[in-house]
Design a protein around this motif. Structure first.
Motif, mmCIF file in Angstrom:
data_model
loop_
_atom_site.group_PDB
_atom_site.id
_atom_site.type_symbol
_atom_site.label_atom_id
_atom_site.label_comp_id
_atom_site.label_asym_id
_atom_site.label_seq_id
_atom_site.Cartn_x
_atom_site.Cartn_y
_atom_site.Cartn_z
ATOM 1 N N ASN A 207 -61.942 20.710 1.649
ATOM 2 C CA ASN A 207 -60.556 21.174 1.535
ATOM 3 C C ASN A 207 -60.437 22.621 1.065
ATOM 4 O O ASN A 207 -59.331 23.157 1.021
ATOM 5 C CB ASN A 207 -59.789 20.277 0.560
ATOM 6 C CG ASN A 207 -59.563 18.886 1.121
ATOM 7 O OD1 ASN A 207 -59.492 18.701 2.332
ATOM 8 N ND2 ASN A 207 -59.455 17.903 0.243
ATOM 9 N N GLN A 225 -60.051 24.707 7.076
ATOM 10 C CA GLN A 225 -58.780 24.767 6.364
ATOM 11 C C GLN A 225 -58.068 26.098 6.581
ATOM 12 O O GLN A 225 -56.830 26.138 6.616
ATOM 13 C CB GLN A 225 -59.002 24.517 4.873
ATOM 14 C CG GLN A 225 -59.663 23.192 4.542
ATOM 15 C CD GLN A 225 -58.942 22.018 5.159
ATOM 16 O OE1 GLN A 225 -57.721 21.985 5.225
ATOM 17 N NE2 GLN A 225 -59.694 21.028 5.623
ATOM 18 N N SER A 267 -59.177 17.172 11.579
ATOM 19 C CA SER A 267 -59.790 17.716 10.360
ATOM 20 C C SER A 267 -59.817 16.699 9.228
ATOM 21 O O SER A 267 -60.563 16.876 8.260
ATOM 22 C CB SER A 267 -59.009 18.956 9.908
ATOM 23 O OG SER A 267 -57.707 18.600 9.485
#
Length: 293
Positions: A207, A225, A267
């Motif tokens: 993340n 990200q 993702s």
């Protein structure tokens, strides 16, 4: 032990409340999933809620053919695998000697570790250190500055203190070295806490995006990200006038909401796949590593 009628009723109400809260947490995710399988026209007209409209896999096909997405996915995957492996190894190697009372100076070292949880150098001094060490625009800027987590070291140290010393003594009688004892005896007994630490680090690496904003301008090193951040926050004119700070995103990805949703889901899937294998150790590892010492 048998429960009373009131306890049965309270238990059912508790399950209903928890189920309702879980459903509320899942609704945004289900909405994004529905969008990813719907047409752009259905999304913009507001017809998509929790079920796809004009069902199609086209968004996923286009996203998975987008070179910028694939490159960002590769960077995030490598960062997560290499970074998590290095984090866990260093944490074990640091926490194990700190769990031994006979190690001289361990109190001072523990003080310095805890001190970093309360105070840090700040953004600008950290940037200067990263620059001085030559890590700017390097893949290793994602790995080295955050190689050790003080919180995780404390959790693992406390867990190691609970390993019966007789097991380690018997291994040493058989001729095992300290490293051999750690690998053959302590680590197999510590899988719950290791699984917990692994999950913490893996999710953190997957993340992470802010270190890219601070230290990286090379598009080939942008993680997933940052790609998603640009995909969702910037329109095409912002990206074309962004002084190079952009993944090379296809204009169709900026126009179609279904493609944005598909990129978000793609993702998220890797962490969703990994989590069930570690979840059974998660609660046990945190509890055992946090109440000792």
């Amino acid at each position: 032990m048998r429960l009373t009628r009131g306890e049965h009723l309270a238990s059912r109400l508790n399950y209903l409340a928890l189920g309702f809260i879980a459903l509320l947490a899942l609704l945004p995710f289900l909405h994004i999933v529905a969008q990813s399988f719907s047409s752009h026209q259905a999304i913009t007209s507001g017809r998509v809620t929790l079920w796809p409209v004009d069902f199609s896999f086209e968004a996923y096909v286009k996203v998975l053919r987008e070179q910028a997405f694939l490159n960002a996915f590769k960077v995030s995957l490598l960062r997560t695998v290499i970074g998590t492996l290095l984090n866990v190894v260093i944490t074990c190697m640091l926490a194990y000697p700190l769990s031994k009372a006979y190690i001289k100076g361990r109190s001072a070292i523990m003080f310095l570790i805890v001190f970093t949880m309360l105070f840090n150098g700040g953004m600008i001094p950290t940037f200067l250190v990263v620059k001085a060490t030559g890590l700017l625009n390097s893949f290793w800027v994602y790995i080295i500055p955050g190689a050790v987590s003080a919180f995780n070291v404390i959790i693992m140290k406390n867990f190691f203190q609970g390993v019966p010393p007789e097991l380690e003594e018997s291994a040493k009688i058989d001729g095992s070295s300290n490293i051999g004892t750690l690998i053959r005896i302590v680590v197999p007994l510590s899988m719950p806490v290791i699984a917990t630490i692994t999950l913490f680090h893996a999710v953190g690496h997957w993340n992470a995006f802010f270190d890219t904003v601070l230290y990286v301008t090379d598009r080939n090193l942008f993680p997933l990200q940052v790609y998603l951040r640009e995909l969702i926050m910037f329109n095409q004119s912002n990206i074309s006038n962004n002084n190079g700070y952009s993944a090379n995103i296809d204009s169709t990805l900026l126009a179609l909401e279904s493609l944005k949703a598909a990129a978000l889901i793609a993702s998220t899937v890797p962490i969703l796949i990994v989590y069930p294998f570690l979840q059974k150790h998660f609660v046990k590892g945190i509890m055992l590593g946090s109440v000792k010492g």
